[in-house]
Design an enzyme around this catalytic site. Structure first.
Site, PDB file in Angstrom:
ATOM      1  CG  ASP A   1      -1.950  -1.061   1.222  1.00 55.68           C
ATOM      2  OD1 ASP A   1      -2.045  -1.769   0.205  1.00 55.68           O
ATOM      3  OD2 ASP A   1      -2.672  -1.207   2.220  1.00 55.68           O
TER       4      ASP A   1
ATOM      5  CG  ASP B   1     -12.741  -3.753  -1.937  1.00 55.44           C
ATOM      6  OD1 ASP B   1     -11.839  -4.571  -2.162  1.00 55.44           O
ATOM      7  OD2 ASP B   1     -12.552  -2.520  -1.906  1.00 55.44           O
TER       8      ASP B   1
END
Lengths: 213, 257
Positions: B12, B131
């Site tokens: 990330d 997601d």
């Protein structure tokens, strides 16, 4: 200084292959080019490709690059990669059937749906990831252990008419041809530019190859 | 022996640094992305995924530079996700040296974007990131729904139907994250992973919740995933990629060593 032309016919990302060739030998002059004269004058030619065969063949025919590929296929160390390998065959099943360059007699065929692995799971298409490559002796395998894993991503594979052209196979789940060779021509289904150490070694081997088996 | 199951470390990246939050708070700095990518490559990572979490548009150049640097010295597949909204974003990432892009919210807002992207650049570089969150109640049959905005916004879309549609639109791969498990270190949502993997013919990457090496193996064996993605267990040197692969191998999974 040796020069390599990476053929740019508007299909996909050529930076990875250029960077990997440069990394394999920093002295080599790598040119990404759509210019037939530059390709024709280079010491070696790399023919990469991703995407679909119809667009690929249309781009090669419209740009006239198909002609220069036929020309350099006669005499220069030449490396086809992925779709650049399939385009060297006679034709492909993709896009309802497309005539290709017919440099290696044979056909690009699609993997069958719902094939099962040894443990009974359905095999996914595209065939994506690191698979073992069984070599058939050739200078481009120099210093690469047999059964090394290379990175693949494809849904079609080469079925060569002449078994003497097969330079390697991989299993998915049956053996399929993943490298072709004849005279000064070599072509691979996997991506050497994305296959870490063994991939860089293959590119290094190509950069010193004199174009004879 | 044939195709190996893949381990994909995920970085990330926020403003050029690797960070990892636990349940979206407590963001810890985990280092320089180029250095970390180099280490993962040498430990045997099969691919590397960068997730650009930089919120401001002005800082998007940062991730491009990170990808350029990594691509000059790391020769394995690189995926970039986060903020991919238009075809030009994809072109930019591929030119920087990425091999695939992850498309998430943009696909939910306009599904045709996936079709256009696959036609333009080829399915092999289009990863649709999903997601999903469990919405079925206790005692009901399992049902998962797509969420956007880091798991905060429900869309009413059934996760399995969505995965099939994205495959039909030309996605080459699905990156599946369980929002219930992400950051919890309690393991993948195996029922979700298996349901999606069995519903689509393209490879599925399991993500969200890895806390130990058995979780990775479970994702492959029980979840039927083709690849497993994890972040924090590798960043903070709890385990190396090589240890993870040896463990998966000890559980009978074929890996690249």
């Amino acid at each position: 200084m040796s020069s390599v032309a990476v053929i740019d016919y508007g299909m996909g990302n050529l930076h990875s292959i250029a960077k990997a060739l440069q990394h394999a030998d920093s002295r080599v002059n790598v040119q990404i080019t759509a210019d037939a004269a530059v390709i024709s004058a280079a010491d070696r030619v790399v023919f990469p490709g991703v995407g679909a065969i119809r667009d690929c063949m249309q781009a090669l025919n419209d740009s006239g690059l198909a002609d220069v590929i036929h020309e350099v296929a006669q005499n220069k160390p030449f490396l086809g990669i992925c779709l650049g390998m399939q385009a060297l065959l006679t034709d492909s099943e993709e896009n309802d059937g497309i005539a290709c360059l017919n440099i290696f007699p044979g056909h690009a065929r699609r993997f069958a749906d719902h094939m099962l692995s040894a443990d009974g799971n359905v095999l996914k298409i595209p065939h994506m990831g690191w698979n073992q490559v069984k070599q058939i002796p050739h200078p481009l395998w120099h210093n690469i252990p047999d059964h090394s894993r290379f990175y693949f991503v494809h849904s079609y594979y080469a079925a060569a008419d002449d078994p003497r052209h097969i330079a390697a196979t991989a299993d998915y789940p049956q053996a399929f041809t993943c490298a072709l060779a004849k005279d000064n021509m070599f072509a691979v289904q996997f991506h050497p530019e994305k296959s870490q150490t063994v991939g860089l070694q293959l590119l290094q081997n190509f950069l010193v190859w004199d174009g004879t088996a | 022996m044939s195709l190996a199951k893949r381990i994909i470390p995920c970085l990330d990246v926020d403003n050029g640094r690797v960070v990892k939050g636990v349940k979206f708070v407590d963001i810890r700095d985990a280092g320089d992305p180029v250095e970390i990518a180099r280490r993962y490559d040498s430990e045997g990572a099969d691919e590397i995924t960068f997730l650009d979490i930089t919120a401001t548009h002005d800082n998007r150049d940062t991730i491009v530079h990170v990808v350029e640097q990594v691509a000059s010295e790391v020769f394995i597949p690189l995926t970039v996700g986060g903020g991919i909204r238009v075809l030009e974003d994809i072109r930019r990432m591929l030119n920087a040296g990425a091999d695939k892009v992850g498309i998430n919210s943009a696909a939910v807002f306009r599904p045709e974007f996936v079709k256009e992207a696959a036609e333009k650049f080829g399915s092999q570089c289009i990863v649709v990131a999903i997601d999903a969150k469990k919405v079925s109640l206790e005692g009901e049959e399992n049902r998962w729904e797509i969420f956007t905005h880091g798991g905060r916004k429900p869309t009413g879309i059934n996760a399995i139907e969505w995965a099939v549609r994205m495959k039909d639109y030309g996605a080459g791969e699905i990156l599946l994250t369980s929002m219930d498990r992400d950051g919890t270190k309690s393991g993948f949502d195996l029922a979700l992973t298996r349901a999606i993997s069995e519903a689509v013919s393209i490879p599925v990457i399991a993500s969200g919740g890895v806390g130990n090496l058995d979780h990775l193996a479970d994702g492959i064996i029980e979840g039927k995933a083709d690849a497993v993605l994890a972040a924090s267990i590798f960043h903070f040197a709890e385990y190396t990629i090589e240890q993870a692969k040896r463990h998966m191998q000890s559980r009978g999974i074929e890996v690249r060593l």
